[in-house]
Design a protein around this motif. Sequence first.
Motif, PDB file in Angstrom:
ATOM      1  N   GLY A  24       0.827  -1.200   0.000  1.00 41.65           N
ATOM      2  CA  GLY A  24       0.000   0.000   0.000  1.00 41.65           C
ATOM      3  C   GLY A  24       0.858   1.244   0.000  1.00 41.65           C
ATOM      4  O   GLY A  24       2.017   1.217   0.425  1.00 41.65           O
ATOM      5  N   CYS A  25       0.279   2.347  -0.486  1.00 39.41           N
ATOM      6  CA  CYS A  25       0.930   3.651  -0.421  1.00 39.41           C
ATOM      7  C   CYS A  25       1.230   3.964   1.045  1.00 39.41           C
ATOM      8  O   CYS A  25       0.389   3.722   1.913  1.00 39.41           O
ATOM      9  CB  CYS A  25       0.017   4.700  -1.033  1.00 39.41           C
ATOM     10  N   ALA A  26       2.405   4.498   1.311  1.00 33.95           N
ATOM     11  CA  ALA A  26       2.803   4.779   2.692  1.00 33.95           C
ATOM     12  C   ALA A  26       1.906   5.826   3.345  1.00 33.95           C
ATOM     13  O   ALA A  26       1.881   5.942   4.563  1.00 33.95           O
ATOM     14  CB  ALA A  26       4.262   5.250   2.724  1.00 33.95           C
ATOM     15  N   LEU A  27       1.158   6.573   2.524  1.00 30.03           N
ATOM     16  CA  LEU A  27       0.306   7.620   3.092  1.00 30.03           C
ATOM     17  C   LEU A  27      -1.173   7.259   3.102  1.00 30.03           C
ATOM     18  O   LEU A  27      -1.853   7.453   4.099  1.00 30.03           O
ATOM     19  CB  LEU A  27       0.506   8.927   2.308  1.00 30.03           C
ATOM     20  N   CYS A  28      -1.712   6.758   1.973  1.00 32.65           N
ATOM     21  CA  CYS A  28      -3.162   6.535   1.913  1.00 32.65           C
ATOM     22  C   CYS A  28      -3.520   5.060   1.866  1.00 32.65           C
ATOM     23  O   CYS A  28      -4.698   4.705   1.854  1.00 32.65           O
ATOM     24  CB  CYS A  28      -3.751   7.247   0.701  1.00 32.65           C
ATOM     25  N   ASP A  29      -2.505   4.201   1.802  1.00 32.82           N
ATOM     26  CA  ASP A  29      -2.695   2.768   1.804  1.00 32.82           C
ATOM     27  C   ASP A  29      -3.312   2.224   0.513  1.00 32.82           C
ATOM     28  O   ASP A  29      -3.634   1.050   0.430  1.00 32.82           O
ATOM     29  CB  ASP A  29      -3.540   2.338   3.016  1.00 32.82           C
ATOM     30  N   VAL A  40       4.958   5.558  -2.557  1.00 34.66           N
ATOM     31  CA  VAL A  40       3.907   6.532  -2.239  1.00 34.66           C
ATOM     32  C   VAL A  40       3.178   6.748  -3.559  1.00 34.66           C
ATOM     33  O   VAL A  40       3.817   6.875  -4.612  1.00 34.66           O
ATOM     34  CB  VAL A  40       4.503   7.871  -1.740  1.00 34.66           C
ATOM     35  N   CYS A  41       1.822   6.753  -3.522  1.00 37.41           N
ATOM     36  CA  CYS A  41       1.101   6.845  -4.794  1.00 37.41           C
ATOM     37  C   CYS A  41       1.199   8.252  -5.379  1.00 37.41           C
ATOM     38  O   CYS A  41       1.484   9.221  -4.669  1.00 37.41           O
ATOM     39  CB  CYS A  41      -0.359   6.413  -4.619  1.00 37.41           C
ATOM     40  N   MET A  42       0.971   8.346  -6.687  1.00 36.28           N
ATOM     41  CA  MET A  42       1.149   9.609  -7.387  1.00 36.28           C
ATOM     42  C   MET A  42       0.208  10.693  -6.850  1.00 36.28           C
ATOM     43  O   MET A  42       0.595  11.856  -6.720  1.00 36.28           O
ATOM     44  CB  MET A  42       0.924   9.387  -8.899  1.00 36.28           C
ATOM     45  N   ALA A  43      -1.028  10.288  -6.490  1.00 40.91           N
ATOM     46  CA  ALA A  43      -1.987  11.274  -5.978  1.00 40.91           C
ATOM     47  C   ALA A  43      -1.461  11.898  -4.682  1.00 40.91           C
ATOM     48  O   ALA A  43      -1.557  13.116  -4.482  1.00 40.91           O
ATOM     49  CB  ALA A  43      -3.338  10.605  -5.737  1.00 40.91           C
ATOM     50  N   CYS A  44      -0.883  11.079  -3.809  1.00 40.15           N
ATOM     51  CA  CYS A  44      -0.348  11.605  -2.550  1.00 40.15           C
ATOM     52  C   CYS A  44       0.878  12.480  -2.796  1.00 40.15           C
ATOM     53  O   CYS A  44       1.065  13.497  -2.124  1.00 40.15           O
ATOM     54  CB  CYS A  44       0.010  10.462  -1.602  1.00 40.15           C
ATOM     55  N   ILE A  45       1.710  12.094  -3.760  1.00 42.68           N
ATOM     56  CA  ILE A  45       2.901  12.907  -4.068  1.00 42.68           C
ATOM     57  C   ILE A  45       2.462  14.278  -4.582  1.00 42.68           C
ATOM     58  O   ILE A  45       2.942  15.319  -4.123  1.00 42.68           O
ATOM     59  CB  ILE A  45       3.802  12.202  -5.109  1.00 42.68           C
TER      60      ILE A  45
HETATM   61 ZN   LIG Z   1      -1.339   7.532  -1.524  1.00 42.18          ZN
END
Ligand SMILES: [Zn+2]
Length: 251
Positions: A24-29, A40-45
């Motif tokens: 999972g993305c380290a921020l939003c999973d 980390v997913c592109m949306a979170c970046i």
């Molecule tokens: Zn994310």
Amino acid sequence: MLQGLLKPVRRRIGFWFDHLAPRGCALCDQALAPGAFPSVCMACILAMPGINRLRCARCGLPASAVTDQQACPCSIASPAFDQTVAVADYVAPLDRLITSLKFGRQLNLARPLGELLATRWLGSTPAIRLDCLVPVPLSASRLAQRGFNQALEMARSMAASVRAPLPVMPFGLHRLRDTPPQTGLSLVERRHNLAGAFSSGARFDGLHVGLVDDVMTSGSTLTESARILKAAGACSVVALVVARTTRDSPA
Ligand SMILES: [Zn+2]
Ligand SMILES: [Zn+2]
């Protein structure tokens, strides 16, 4: 004996699990493709404050307030490092990730943070040459208290995620003592505060050194570290920081 034999097997299984199993993305999973980089997913970046900010190439301060580099406070403070690569601003979510890594002992966060640094460095235009990475060290007592140096862990993650060999030198710098917080100190007081705090652990003759730390605030620690690296022969020092505060001037 058996433990010793099993260790490499376990490490290998861990490697494949890490690279083939969905993570999972380290921020939003949100699920990422196996082996995705960075984790980390592109949306979170893209949602990170300051991710697309124009910055002073030397010190990483926002360049929006200054018309050219001459107007940046670093043109007076003249930090010993030559360039700064910063991922984004030192606000949420990066401040939370860094705090969890350092004080919440969530060592697994060193990986996405190091990968974000690698992504930012690889995307630099013009390309920035680096021959090795040196983490800003902790003092022996702080290291014993925390159990790890977050800068070293991020440097290892960054080096592991780029294709070219990028040696990490854990003992490139030594921190001889802890220093009182720099907040509220003048430029001269900050320099005095840090005098004699670092020593070099190697020669860096002719090398372009990446100096890794989690956050740049005043820049005093990085500039003192860079000064020692240059005295040990480094021909350039690039400050590589995950997060940059947006107001303090470098010292
Ligand atoms: Zn994310
Ligand atoms: Zn600047």
